[in-house]
Structures are given as C-alpha cells and as structure tokens.
Design a protein around this motif. Structure first.
Motif, PDB file in Angstrom:
ATOM      1  N   ALA A  34       0.938  -1.576   0.089  1.00  0.00           N
ATOM      2  CA  ALA A  34       0.082  -0.127  -0.086  1.00  0.00           C
ATOM      3  C   ALA A  34       0.318   1.133  -0.225  1.00  0.00           C
ATOM      4  CB  ALA A  34      -0.566   0.105   1.339  1.00  0.00           C
ATOM      5  N   ILE A  35       1.148   1.680  -0.873  1.00  0.00           N
ATOM      6  CA  ILE A  35       1.274   3.396  -0.975  1.00  0.00           C
ATOM      7  C   ILE A  35       0.799   4.649  -1.184  1.00  0.00           C
ATOM      8  CG2 ILE A  35       3.218   4.652  -2.747  1.00  0.00           C
ATOM      9  CD1 ILE A  35       3.636   1.678  -4.404  1.00  0.00           C
ATOM     10  N   ALA A  36       1.159   5.104   0.322  1.00  0.00           N
ATOM     11  CA  ALA A  36       0.737   6.506   0.030  1.00  0.00           C
ATOM     12  C   ALA A  36       1.284   7.995   0.047  1.00  0.00           C
ATOM     13  CB  ALA A  36       0.074   6.753   1.553  1.00  0.00           C
ATOM     14  N   ASN A  37       0.526   8.727  -0.519  1.00  0.00           N
ATOM     15  CA  ASN A  37       1.827  10.072  -0.751  1.00  0.00           C
ATOM     16  C   ASN A  37       1.209  10.897   0.577  1.00  0.00           C
ATOM     17  OD1 ASN A  37       2.675  12.536  -1.151  1.00  0.00           O
ATOM     18  ND2 ASN A  37       1.460  12.909  -3.086  1.00  0.00           N
ATOM     19  N   THR A  38       2.324  11.185   1.300  1.00  0.00           N
ATOM     20  CA  THR A  38       2.335  12.286   2.839  1.00  0.00           C
ATOM     21  C   THR A  38       2.657  13.501   2.463  1.00  0.00           C
ATOM     22  OG1 THR A  38       4.212  11.447   3.635  1.00  0.00           O
ATOM     23  CG2 THR A  38       2.593   9.950   3.756  1.00  0.00           C
ATOM     24  N   SER A  39       2.866  13.771   0.550  1.00  0.00           N
ATOM     25  CA  SER A  39       3.596  14.630   0.736  1.00  0.00           C
ATOM     26  C   SER A  39       2.894  16.119   0.670  1.00  0.00           C
ATOM     27  CB  SER A  39       4.445  15.082  -0.722  1.00  0.00           C
ATOM     28  OG  SER A  39       3.408  14.893  -1.676  1.00  0.00           O
ATOM     29  N   SER A  40       2.858  17.447   0.734  1.00  0.00           N
ATOM     30  CA  SER A  40       2.135  18.563   0.055  1.00  0.00           C
ATOM     31  C   SER A  40       1.238  18.672  -1.101  1.00  0.00           C
ATOM     32  CB  SER A  40       2.476  20.225   0.770  1.00  0.00           C
ATOM     33  OG  SER A  40       3.624  20.204  -0.237  1.00  0.00           O
ATOM     34  N   THR A  41       2.209  17.930  -2.072  1.00  0.00           N
ATOM     35  CA  THR A  41       1.925  17.887  -3.651  1.00  0.00           C
ATOM     36  C   THR A  41       0.001  17.195  -4.065  1.00  0.00           C
ATOM     37  OG1 THR A  41       2.921  16.166  -4.339  1.00  0.00           O
ATOM     38  CG2 THR A  41       4.165  18.254  -4.395  1.00  0.00           C
TER      39      THR A  41
ATOM     40  N   GLN B 168      -8.728  13.075   3.508  1.00  0.00           N
ATOM     41  CA  GLN B 168      -8.372  15.118   2.934  1.00  0.00           C
ATOM     42  C   GLN B 168      -6.893  14.877   4.254  1.00  0.00           C
ATOM     43  OE1 GLN B 168     -11.294  18.047   3.242  1.00  0.00           O
ATOM     44  NE2 GLN B 168     -11.773  18.017   1.030  1.00  0.00           N
ATOM     45  N   ALA B 169      -5.512  15.967   4.130  1.00  0.00           N
ATOM     46  CA  ALA B 169      -5.116  15.657   5.390  1.00  0.00           C
ATOM     47  C   ALA B 169      -5.525  16.562   6.653  1.00  0.00           C
ATOM     48  CB  ALA B 169      -3.397  16.749   3.876  1.00  0.00           C
ATOM     49  N   GLY B 170      -5.249  16.483   7.328  1.00  0.00           N
ATOM     50  CA  GLY B 170      -5.689  16.544   8.747  1.00  0.00           C
ATOM     51  C   GLY B 170      -7.107  16.855   8.907  1.00  0.00           C
TER      52      GLY B 170
ATOM     53  N   ASN C 253      -1.295  17.452  10.829  1.00  0.00           N
ATOM     54  CA  ASN C 253      -1.156  19.093  10.831  1.00  0.00           C
ATOM     55  C   ASN C 253      -1.510  19.791   9.119  1.00  0.00           C
ATOM     56  OD1 ASN C 253       1.050  18.580   8.477  1.00  0.00           O
ATOM     57  ND2 ASN C 253       2.462  17.878  10.549  1.00  0.00           N
ATOM     58  N   GLY C 254      -1.871  18.395   8.400  1.00  0.00           N
ATOM     59  CA  GLY C 254      -2.379  18.934   6.860  1.00  0.00           C
ATOM     60  C   GLY C 254      -1.738  19.267   5.654  1.00  0.00           C
ATOM     61  N   HIS C 255      -0.352  19.784   6.070  1.00  0.00           N
ATOM     62  CA  HIS C 255       0.756  20.937   5.748  1.00  0.00           C
ATOM     63  C   HIS C 255      -0.401  22.171   5.709  1.00  0.00           C
ATOM     64  CE1 HIS C 255       2.270  17.508   3.489  1.00  0.00           C
ATOM     65  NE2 HIS C 255       1.024  16.682   3.352  1.00  0.00           N
TER      66      HIS C 255
ATOM     67  N   ASN D 183       0.470  25.447   7.289  1.00  0.00           N
ATOM     68  CA  ASN D 183       1.476  27.055   7.238  1.00  0.00           C
ATOM     69  C   ASN D 183       1.651  27.132   8.980  1.00  0.00           C
ATOM     70  OD1 ASN D 183       1.995  26.486   4.303  1.00  0.00           O
ATOM     71  ND2 ASN D 183       0.464  28.650   3.778  1.00  0.00           N
ATOM     72  N   LYS D 184       0.564  27.807   9.485  1.00  0.00           N
ATOM     73  CA  LYS D 184       1.298  28.361  10.605  1.00  0.00           C
ATOM     74  C   LYS D 184       1.873  26.495  11.593  1.00  0.00           C
ATOM     75  CE  LYS D 184      -2.046  32.037  10.943  1.00  0.00           C
ATOM     76  NZ  LYS D 184      -3.641  32.297  11.341  1.00  0.00           N
ATOM     77  N   ILE D 185       1.109  25.551  11.442  1.00  0.00           N
ATOM     78  CA  ILE D 185       1.482  24.914  12.220  1.00  0.00           C
ATOM     79  C   ILE D 185       2.924  23.570  11.711  1.00  0.00           C
ATOM     80  CG2 ILE D 185       1.023  21.981  13.029  1.00  0.00           C
ATOM     81  CD1 ILE D 185      -1.694  22.836  12.664  1.00  0.00           C
ATOM     82  N   VAL D 186       2.944  23.858  10.930  1.00  0.00           N
ATOM     83  CA  VAL D 186       4.404  23.280   9.763  1.00  0.00           C
ATOM     84  C   VAL D 186       5.603  24.620  10.888  1.00  0.00           C
ATOM     85  CG1 VAL D 186       5.674  23.645   8.147  1.00  0.00           C
ATOM     86  CG2 VAL D 186       3.688  22.399   7.832  1.00  0.00           C
ATOM     87  N   ALA D 187       5.155  25.790  10.908  1.00  0.00           N
ATOM     88  CA  ALA D 187       5.746  26.575  10.846  1.00  0.00           C
ATOM     89  C   ALA D 187       6.768  26.777  12.713  1.00  0.00           C
ATOM     90  CB  ALA D 187       6.055  28.414  10.892  1.00  0.00           C
ATOM     91  N   ALA D 188       5.395  26.529  13.786  1.00  0.00           N
ATOM     92  CA  ALA D 188       5.354  26.230  15.037  1.00  0.00           C
ATOM     93  C   ALA D 188       6.383  24.873  15.078  1.00  0.00           C
ATOM     94  CB  ALA D 188       3.559  26.223  15.624  1.00  0.00           C
ATOM     95  N   LEU D 189       5.988  23.861  14.309  1.00  0.00           N
ATOM     96  CA  LEU D 189       6.806  22.463  14.457  1.00  0.00           C
ATOM     97  C   LEU D 189       8.320  23.277  14.291  1.00  0.00           C
ATOM     98  CD1 LEU D 189       5.140  20.415  12.739  1.00  0.00           C
ATOM     99  CD2 LEU D 189       4.958  20.314  15.029  1.00  0.00           C
ATOM    100  N   ALA D 190       8.331  23.766  13.302  1.00  0.00           N
ATOM    101  CA  ALA D 190      10.125  23.971  13.335  1.00  0.00           C
ATOM    102  C   ALA D 190      10.586  25.149  13.824  1.00  0.00           C
ATOM    103  CB  ALA D 190       9.806  25.273  11.807  1.00  0.00           C
TER     104      ALA D 190
END
Length: 910
Positions: A525-532, A798-800, A893-895, A897-904
């Motif tokens: 089973a192949i899933a795409n976890t990227s934001s594209t 859907q993501a998130g 996190n559904g990609h 932006n605010k969550i990703v930035a807070a994680l970084a």
C-alpha cells in the motif's frame, strides 16, 4: 537527419556501478544476462536554464531494462508534453467554437445536428437523459432553468467532436504513412487530400478515408468520428475546421512521443469540464507509471511467451492512461526476456487487452492510446467496449456472468449475458485476468450523473454467495470494482488499484481488508504524505488516495491468515513518468527480510495483521517510530523510541462499543432550520432563542467555542414529529464524540455537556455508560494516546482530517475502563480526582499538541491511568516525543503553514 528545433531540457547521466570495476568480460556479460543493476543513473533537468536540477540527489541503481524505460521518457520531457497538450487543448476549444458557429449558420437544420452531436458525445441536456421526459418548453421551470437556455452543452459537444476528429485525422495520417495494408487500399493522408483539392478538406473526402480505415477495422477509434462528422449540416466553415485539425495533428506528430504519452487522455482532462459528473477523474501519467511498473515486476519470473499471453484488464478504463502504462510495462518485460514476435501488437490488441467503460468517448480515446503503441501493425478486432448494461462493467461482479460488453465498432449489436461468441461481444471468464489495473470511481453516482449504475443489489448478492465480500455500499463503488477484480483475476494474478486512503483505515472497508488479506499475498500500500496535489493520486479528486498492489494466492484459501502489509509512505510524489518508474523499481526492490527502513523518497514499514480486517495503521504515517508506537498502543503496549523498551499497559484494549453505545444519527434526530426536513426536531442555533430551549443538541462542531472537555449544546429544538421526539428524548446523553474531527483546528474529541442533550450532525451521543467510565473515555480520547489510536481508525479523505462513520464509532479501540479489576478501578479513581480540573482547561487544536501545556496535563493523567510512572523523567520525555511525532505527521497537520512553522520553531528551540 532532421534538425533539433527545441533545446535539450533533460538528459540521463549514466555510470557503471563500482562493483563492476574489476569484472572480466565474461562476468560482466553474466551480470547483463541476469539483468543486475550494474548502472547508476540520475536525471539532469533544466539544461536550458540557470536553475538546472539533478534527480535524485543520490544516483539510482539501474538495470539494462530500466535504461530502456528512461530513454523512452527522455525522448521528449514531460514538461514539453504538458505545454503542447495545453496549447492543443486551447486550439481544440477554438475549433469547437468555430464549428458551433458554423452549425448554427445552417438555420433550421442546426438544432437537429446539435441534438445528434450531443447524443453521440454524451453532452446531452439533463432533460435529454430522462426517458419519456417532458419537453423542456412544457416544463414550469423551463424559463428559470440554466439549461438549455444558458448551458454549455452545445459548446461541449462541438468541442468533443473536434477532439474525436483530431484523433481520427491523426490515426489516418499515421496509417497512410506506416500501414502497408491501408497503403494498398489507397488510404490518403489529410495532407495529400489538401494537395489534391486545391487546399480544401471536405467532409466527404475525410469520411471516405475514415471508412477505408473502418473496412480494415480500427473501428474503436474511427466509428465515433464517422458518426459525428456525418451527423448533419456542419456549415460552410467545416473545411477550415478540418484543416485546422490537420495542422494540430502535425504539431502532435512532430514530438514523436505518442507511443509513450497519452495525448488523447491529456486532451480529455483539459477539455471536459464536467468530469466530476461523469466520474471521469484522470490518473496522472506519473502515477500510472508508478503503479503499472510495480505490478509488472510481479511477472519477472515469466518467460517471453508467457508474458505475451498475459491478460490485462481495466474495467473503468477512462482514456486508457493505465492500460497504456500497463501494456507498455509488459511489452518492455517481453522484450527484455528475448521476445521478438513481429505480430505481438496484433495479438495483444485482439486477444489480451480488456478495456471497459460506460462512456463512449473514453472508450474511443482508450482505443487510440493503445493503437498509438504500434501504428505499423493493423488489428482486426479489439476487446475495448462501452458497457451498455445498467450496472456498467460491474455486471462482471456476478461470478456467473462471463461478459455483457458491447465492443466499440459494433454499435447495433445487442449485448448478451451468455457464453455467446457473436460479433461485437467479448467475454471475461472467471479467473481469466492476469493483471487488473484500475482507478475506479469511488462513490455511487448522484445528481443524475450520466454514468449512473443501477441494479447493483442482486449483483452484490451473487458475489456474496460465492464468498466475495469486498463490496460495501457505504464504501462506494471502489469496493465493488475491487470485488470485480478479485473475481476475474487468475491465481497468481496481480491486483493494482488506485483507492481512497480511507480503505486502509475505515470500518466500512473492514470486509475489503479482510478479503485482501485472505485472498492476496505480497500486499503493498503506497500513500503520498507530501503536500503536492492534496495527497491525491488522481488529477483532480482532491482526496487522499493510495495505490494497492497484491498477488492473488493460489487455490483460493477458505480461511483468513495472518498477513504482512508493506506500507510505503512517500514524502515526495513523482512529478514525471521517469520518476514514477524509478520509485517503482526501488519499491519493488525492498528486501523481503526487512520490516522497516528508508527509501530515497520516503519510508516503509511492514505491519503484521494479527486481526482480521484490522486497519492498516502504517499507511499514511510518514514516521516509522509513530507506526511502531501505534501498533503497540493497539496491542495494549507502550513503546519508548528513546530506550527501545516496551511496557504493557495496565488495562487491556477493548472497543468503545464494549463500554458505550453510539446514539442515533442526525437523520432521526432532526434537521437544521432551512435545510431538508427530516427527523424529530427542527434545530436552531441557541443564540437565536430568547430563553434557553427545553430540547438542546450538540448539533455542530464549533472550533472557536468548543475548546474544553466541558462544552455547552449548540442548538435548540422545536418538535416536528411528536411520536419520534419521545423516542429521541430517551437517547439523550451527557457524553458526545466528534465524528468529523479536524486535527488542524479542533481541540476536543469527546466532550461532556452540563445537561442531557441530543446528538447531531457533528457530535454523536455516547450512551449506556456510567459517569466514571465517561470521564475516563473523555480524558483518553483527548490525550495523545487516544489521538494516535483515533488517527489509525479514522477515514483519511483529506490531510488534517479524521472523520469516522457512525457505525464505526463502537469499533474504536479503547482501554477497558469498565473492567472489574483493581487496575481499572484505579484508572477510574484517577480520572474522578482530576476530571473537574482538566475538563475546564482551554485546549489548543490537536495539531498544536506539542506546544499545549493543558494537553500535556491530560496526557500525564491518562498515562497514570494506564499504569505508567509519570514521576519518571523518561516517561515525561516519551510523552513529549509522542506529541511531537503526532503533530509532525502530514495527515495530522495537513501541511497547515502555521502548524508547520510552529513545529520548525519548536525544533529550533530544542
């Protein structure tokens, strides 16, 4: 030698693997004959710019047969194909507009011609789809309707007709150049016709050439073109339109790439504006390459003769992108195995490629796509069909039916359900297919979609009778098409589908997973976890999807057995066919004795299905540590990645249904004012009442106000059905579960209301549980432990987002807080002592759990309830790590932006 008219934009960098450095000539030759990966390759792009790139950063191992594939793709870079397809689609639109103007210029004859074109191209007005429909001018809503007064069905019909004529002209020109048979029939190219008639292409001249082609066959490609061009009065501008299409054909041929790229499919996805209504979502060519290349590797042990006889099927073929990719992959294997049959194309087209769709245009484009693979060789028939049965190709889900398909080119042949053998009928015997490649429609058609399938209940019953149990109405048509593939696949055959990611997790897909585990082996089973592309594998579904590849077990097992699922999570989706192929080779080469690891563009983990139909928990999780943690929690164990220690939880895992019952759905509870009337109450926002209403409901999820475990009802009710209302009052509760949680914005999974209330669309009532157990459940599902478990079971549309269906709520795993044991009593006591304090704490959304002191407080109490020592610093660190891993998952996190930035920022502060 022709001159190159475009700059180099992509080249293949090739090197010999260092392991071959000291090889003798004979040893190196042996490596070649054994098809070892003796080469290293990288794709170098952007040579015509200053921003050139190398993909991937580390060279890929490469076999000689892989180099054949890369060379095919490098002939014309996909960026060039995309650009040309876009230009041609725009010009087809212009040609369609010109044609429509020309037809309307014929006066009284115009409407008859347009009606015929709409019928042939499937672009009819809605009232034309209805049998015995009232004429639109007699309908009361006629003047208020957008259709047919202001609709674009005529525009769509003429545009589609031009696309069909373009592919017929393109075929005509190819056959005039390459087919000895048709050259002997004096077939003329459009260029020759123009030269012989003083620069004019007439309808009669073009139709004559197409009928010459039809006399040989090629009917799947030219039949619709003949019918549409001969549909009626086309007007005085038609020679200009045909000449315009002639020039577009020359533009396509100048690229010399039709044998690799599906131009017809590219045009279709750009031209058709109602693909959602047609359920005609387009499989991306790079995804088709990834899926079909992995599937083809399953036949690596076969010789050329066996490969030449493999039956390939797509029962929802659309424009043939998957069929073309699969056939090309099989023919590449055939060549590598030494196959040299000059008649291979004819044999494959006539006997071994099965393409089915309910849309005639799609079938025509599929035929063109496959024909393009070798235009030098004619074929006399094909197994490409427009399914005329009301159930579409799903009629083949009935094991007792071998075929009901009307082959393109035999428009007037009546379909049959018998063994038959009549002209125009082909059959798909039980267990006769070797490779089933498919991207099926996911849900039952609605809103009058023209491809609606009907009469599925008896067909599903026939499949169930033979123990084919994948179908589930709430899982949608995708589960039915899986059933169809399973029924038609031979032992050792390969299942290769694009499916919603929901299939890996949701309760409604449990039977599908059970059957996959029972009937198939080597499941990937192949899933795409990227934001594209919103994690989508299709061009425009906007859904999280996965690829599933599996091999049918021999001698169909009668019982379920423990199964390993190889879960691949890509952190970079392929963007070109070459990348799709490269990823496929790496995935196919994952060692069988390794349970987890990294690949160039992602990670993999093998999960043991210890229970039948258990969710495939690792699908969609990009971090293998989280996969291990999830598997442990579901088995009542806690795994600490820093120490690699595993500890049993104090309580065994049961299901939520063992502790509580899920309340009625909102369909019986009522409806919101202004929407369709149903159920017992009409609900209105509490803010609209002057005084507190007697009947209250947790109807909606409100991320702005519902930030604590203690939450107030959102709506007040007015009785609509007195009898039903009394029944609903008995189903009120203080405890509610969020069915449609969004990790990125919502804070609570389970809440308690201060007074008894009804459930609703967003919240489902939990009943038949004591207050003590309710407090345990609320704390658990609002902790990181419960969130990880919930994410493993929620649908992944859907993501998130992690929705869960009502009938799946009771299947959620949960510690046994109701048990009559000392450990369970201690857990209840801890919850009782802390609930009042924790239930009023304001929480941040789950996606921010790594930076939420209130959530950490809940996690600490729940850890203690589960028997962990929260005074131990390693336990505290482990919980922090759990929260960080959970929030870092793209499907959480559904990609955002605010969550990703807070994680970084959190990572940087550490």
């Amino acid at each position: 030698m022709s001159s190159i008219t475009r700059p180099f934009t992509e080249v293949i960098a090739i090197g010999i693997d260092s392991k071959c450095r000291n090889d003798t000539r004979s040893k190196f030759r042996n490596r070649l004959e054994e098809s070892e990966a003796i080469l290293q390759v990288q794709l170098v792009r952007g040579l015509d710019s200053t921003n050139g790139t190398v993909w991937p950063s580390t060279p890929l191992p490469c076999r000689p047969e892989d180099l054949i594939a890369y060379c095919e793709y490098a002939q014309v870079p996909q960026t060039v194909i995309d650009d040309q397809s876009r230009q041609i689609a725009e010009r087809i639109e212009a040609a369609g507009t010109s044609l429509l103007t020309s037809i309307r210029g014929t006066g009284l004859l115009a409407e008859q011609t347009l009606t015929t074109l709409r019928e042939l191209t499937g672009c009819k007005h809605p009232h034309e789809n209805e049998p015995n429909a009232v004429p639109p001018e007699e309908r009361p809503d006629y003047l208020a309707s957008r259709c047919p007064n202001v609709c674009d069905h005529d525009t769509q019909a003429t545009r589609t007709a031009c696309a069909v004529w373009l592919i017929a002209i393109d075929l005509q020109n190819d056959l005039a150049q390459y087919s000895r048979n048709l050259q002997a029939q004096n077939l003329q190219s459009t260029g020759s016709l123009i030269g012989a008639s003083m620069g004019v292409l007439t309808v009669s001249d073009v139709l004559a050439q197409w009928r010459t082609i039809a006399d040989v066959n090629y009917l799947p490609v030219v039949e619709l073109a003949i019918d549409t061009l001969g549909a009626g009065a086309m007007g005085s501008s038609i020679p200009d339109v045909l000449d315009y299409l002639h020039r577009l054909s020359a533009q396509i041929n100048a690229l010399h790439a039709k044998h690799v790229y599906n131009f017809a499919g590219e045009l279709w996805q750009r031209l058709v504006t109602d693909r959602e209504e047609r359920a005609a979502h387009y499989t991306k060519p790079e995804i088709a390459e990834l899926l079909s290349s992995i599937a083809a590797e399953r036949f690596n042990a076969l010789g050329s003769t066996a490969i030449a006889s493999l039956n390939l099927m797509d029962a929802a073929c659309g424009t043939g992108t998957l069929l073309g990719a699969g056939e090309r992959a099989l023919r590449r294997k055939y060549t590598v195995k030494g196959g040299r049959d000059a008649n291979l194309h004819r044999k494959r087209m006539e006997e071994h490629i099965y393409g089915m769709d309910i849309n005639g245009i799609a079938g025509t484009l599929t035929a063109k796509r496959l024909t393009d693979m070798n235009v030098e060789q004619d074929y006399a028939q094909s197994k490409i069909a427009v399914i005329t049965d009301q159930a579409g190709s799903l009629i083949l889900m009935n094991p007792g039916i071998t075929g009901v398909s009307q082959v393109l080119g035999y428009r007037n042949v009546t379909p049959t359900k018998g063994i038959g053998g009549e002209a125009g009928i082909f059959h798909v015997p039980h267990q006769s297919i070797n490779l089933s490649l498919m991207n099926p429609p996911y849900s039952r058609p609605r809103k009058g979609r023209e491809q609606a399938t009907k009469g599925l209940d008896p067909i599903r019953a026939a499949a169930r009778k033979q123990k084919y149990l994948m179908s589930h109405g709430q899982a949608g048509l995708a589960s039915d098409f899986s059933n169809l593939s399973n029924i038609r696949l031979a032992y050792g055959g390969v299942f290769a589908h694009v499916l919603p990611l929901t299939a890996a997790h949701a309760e409604t897909w449990k039977n599908w997973r059970s059957q996959m585990e029972k009937d198939f082996d080597h499941i990937v089973a192949i899933a795409n976890t990227s934001s594209t592309a919103l994690q989508s594998m299709s061009a425009d579904t906007g859904m999280s999807e996965m690829l599933v590849i599996a091999t049918k077990r021999p001698n169909r097992p009668t019982t379920w057995r423990q199964t390993k699922i190889l879960c691949i999570n890509l952190n970079e989706a392929p963007t070109t066919m070459a990348e799709g192929y490269a990823m496929a080779q790496e995935i196919a080469s994952i060692p069988t004795n390794q349970n987890q690891g990294l690949i160039t563009h992602g990670s993999y983990a093998k999960i043991d299905q210890g229970q039948e139909g258990f969710p495939w928990t690792a699908v969609g999780n990009s971090n293998n540590e989280l996969n291990t943690i999830t598997a442990g929690l579901l088995a009542a164990e806690v795994f600490d990645p820093s120490t690699l220690n595993t500890q049993n939880l104090a309580l065994p895992m049961v299901t939520l249904g063992d502790l509580a019952k899920a309340g009625p759905t909102h369909h019986t509870i009522g409806y919101v004012e202004g929407s369709e009337q149903m159920g017992a109450f009409r609900w209105t926002s509490i803010g609209d009442f002057r005084q507190s209403p007697t009947q209250q409901s947790m109807w909606a999820v409100d991320a702005k106000t519902q930030k604590t475990i203690n939450s107030k009802p959102t709506h007040g009710g007015t009785v609509i059905d007195q009898k039903l209302s009394k029944q609903m009052v008995k189903n009120r509760s203080n405890w509610f579960l969020n069915r449609n949680i969004r990790w990125t914005s919502q804070t609570t999974s389970v809440v308690r209301t201060p007074r008894l209330a009804h459930g609703g669309r967003g919240w489902n009532a939990l009943q038949e549980l004591t207050d003590q157990v309710g407090k345990c459940i609320a704390l658990y599902y609002n902790s990181v432990f419960g969130a990880i478990v919930r994410n493993a079971y929620g649908q992944s549309t859907q993501a998130g987002r992690a929705p869960i269906q009502v009938n799946a709520i009771e299947g959620l795993p949960c510690p046994d807080f109701k048990a009559d044991t000392a450990e369970a009593k201690k857990a209840r006591d801890i919850a009782e002592a802390n609930f009042a304090r924790l239930s009023t704490k304001s929480l941040k959304p789950f996606g921010y759990c790594f930076d939420d002191k209130a959530r950490a407080d809940i996690d600490s109490v729940v850890a203690e309830m589960l028997g962990l020592d929260t005074r131990d610093a390693t336990t505290v660190e482990m919980l922090e790590h759990y929260r960080l891993l959970f929030a870092s998952e793209p499907n959480v996190n559904g990609h955002n932006n605010k969550i990703v930035a807070a994680l970084a920022e959190h990572h940087n502060s550490d």
